[in-house]
Design a protein around this motif. Sequence first.
Motif, mmCIF file in Angstrom:
data_model
loop_
_atom_site.group_PDB
_atom_site.id
_atom_site.type_symbol
_atom_site.label_atom_id
_atom_site.label_comp_id
_atom_site.label_asym_id
_atom_site.label_seq_id
_atom_site.Cartn_x
_atom_site.Cartn_y
_atom_site.Cartn_z
ATOM 1 N N UNK A 126 -41.783 -34.478 34.514
ATOM 2 C CA UNK A 126 -42.193 -35.409 35.563
ATOM 3 C C UNK A 126 -43.448 -36.204 35.224
ATOM 4 N N UNK A 127 -44.011 -35.948 34.047
ATOM 5 C CA UNK A 127 -45.213 -36.674 33.629
ATOM 6 C C UNK A 127 -44.871 -38.069 33.161
ATOM 7 N N UNK A 128 -45.897 -38.835 32.762
ATOM 8 C CA UNK A 128 -45.632 -40.206 32.342
ATOM 9 C C UNK A 128 -44.843 -40.273 31.026
ATOM 10 N N UNK A 129 -43.727 -40.984 31.077
ATOM 11 C CA UNK A 129 -42.901 -41.127 29.875
ATOM 12 C C UNK A 129 -43.578 -41.979 28.830
ATOM 13 N N UNK A 130 -44.667 -42.637 29.236
ATOM 14 C CA UNK A 130 -45.330 -43.571 28.326
ATOM 15 C C UNK A 130 -46.352 -42.896 27.419
ATOM 16 N N UNK A 162 -38.419 -37.858 24.320
ATOM 17 C CA UNK A 162 -38.509 -36.456 23.921
ATOM 18 C C UNK A 162 -38.082 -35.522 25.063
ATOM 19 N N UNK A 163 -38.416 -35.920 26.294
ATOM 20 C CA UNK A 163 -38.168 -35.020 27.436
ATOM 21 C C UNK A 163 -36.698 -34.644 27.634
ATOM 22 N N UNK A 164 -35.729 -35.502 27.262
ATOM 23 C CA UNK A 164 -34.343 -35.042 27.406
ATOM 24 C C UNK A 164 -34.034 -33.776 26.597
ATOM 25 N N UNK A 165 -34.833 -33.530 25.544
ATOM 26 C CA UNK A 165 -34.609 -32.309 24.760
ATOM 27 C C UNK A 165 -35.464 -31.145 25.255
ATOM 28 N N UNK A 166 -36.287 -31.377 26.267
ATOM 29 C CA UNK A 166 -37.175 -30.313 26.773
ATOM 30 C C UNK A 166 -36.726 -29.765 28.122
ATOM 31 N N UNK A 215 -44.751 -29.705 22.679
ATOM 32 C CA UNK A 215 -44.247 -30.930 23.312
ATOM 33 C C UNK A 215 -44.235 -30.802 24.840
ATOM 34 N N UNK A 216 -43.956 -29.595 25.324
ATOM 35 C CA UNK A 216 -43.976 -29.380 26.778
ATOM 36 C C UNK A 216 -45.385 -29.657 27.313
ATOM 37 N N UNK A 217 -46.393 -29.265 26.532
ATOM 38 C CA UNK A 217 -47.788 -29.558 26.937
ATOM 39 C C UNK A 217 -48.070 -31.055 26.909
#
Length: 325
Positions: A230-234, A203-207, A223-225
Amino acid sequence: MAMATSAGQALLLMALATAALKSTASGTLQYDFYRSSCPKAEEAVRNATMKIIAGNPTMGAAFVRLFFHDCFVRGCDASILLDQSNSNPQPEKLAIPLRGYDAVNTIKAAVEAVCPGVVSCADVLAFAARDSAMVSGGFTFAMPGGRRDGLASDLNDIFGSIPGPSMQVQQLIGSFGAKGLSADDLVALSGAHSFGITHCSFVTPRLYPAADPTLNGTLAASLVKACPRGGPGSTVVNNNNAVTDPNVLSNQYYKNLATGEVLFTSDQTLTSSAATAKMVQDNAANPVAWMARFAGALVKMGGIEVLTGTQGEIRKVCGATNSGS
Ligand code: HEM
Ligand SMILES: *[C@@H]1O[C@H](CO)[C@@H](O)[C@H](O)[C@H]1NC(C)=O
Ligand SMILES: *[C@@H]1O[C@H](CO)[C@@H](O)[C@H](O)[C@H]1NC(C)=O
């Protein structure tokens, strides 16, 4: 929409799947394949699958995704289920983390208890995916059987076979086309993203660094929350954030596309070509028509490059071939 909890409550879709079957390679598969060799096979899978999803309502999504990954790589031959071994040092399952392997083994064990050595793991997975649509989506349909289990599994087969979440619509159509599936099938099957979970890493690539403008602003903020930079991708988020129950397989996905409330570029891009946008609209407007398309497309997907007759084998356990490899 409440979860359907039994076959009796699920909408029975017929004929459509038969129509799909005639036009695909799955013509070598047969409805009620275990009629004489193991008449209780499909019932045993259904019972075990229902029990698992009753205990953990997210498991329907896991089975449906496993079936997709099995069929798109080396065909529906249960290669996704093989564990690492001497002869399979780098099996498919090492490439992409999926859920539900233990649960599939539980279903297989239930079937082995009824008819040992008769029902393939590839069919167990196909029936479990169909039954997941029944429990989590409230509709059911016939799924042909007769798939045999493969002897090999190779991580490298994933690349170029499984489409990625940043793909654009033309690439997705090409990816599905390579497996004999149409743009209609792509759009219908993408409705599986109405349920289940996703890891933040997808998801982060879109954020970040900046939110994708096609992503709904309200959803982007939540989703940002959930997935901080830099948070855990898991960390996991629900695939369907716009309804109260993320465990329901439904056409809500197509309504979410209209408001930008879907997680992947590969979802949102379905509204970017006129032809697929029209399919999205049709599926959003008519839930039963979508169910019929989903059922037909899942049967078609279940016919991809299958092993039949005396090819492959019927595994005793799904994580290893019978020679123990
Ligand atoms: C069109 C191309 C597709 C792409 C790019 C794609 C990509 C993804 C990705 C990245 C995830 C998140 C995985 C994770 O975080 O663990 C996911 C989840 C999922 N996908 Fe797809 N997918 C596609 C098509 C399909 C199809 C055809 C099906 C089934 C018919 C499907 C069923 C699912 C389900 C049910 C989940 C949730 C799994 C869970 O809860 O563990 N997907 N998909
Ligand atoms: C499936 O469950 C039903 C209802 O509990 C039971 O009557 C039936 O014997 C079960 N069938 C198999 C094959 O386990
Ligand atoms: C974004 O989602 C919210 C919440 O569902 C909705 O009210 C809003 O209309 C959506 N925005 C757009 C641009 O569709």
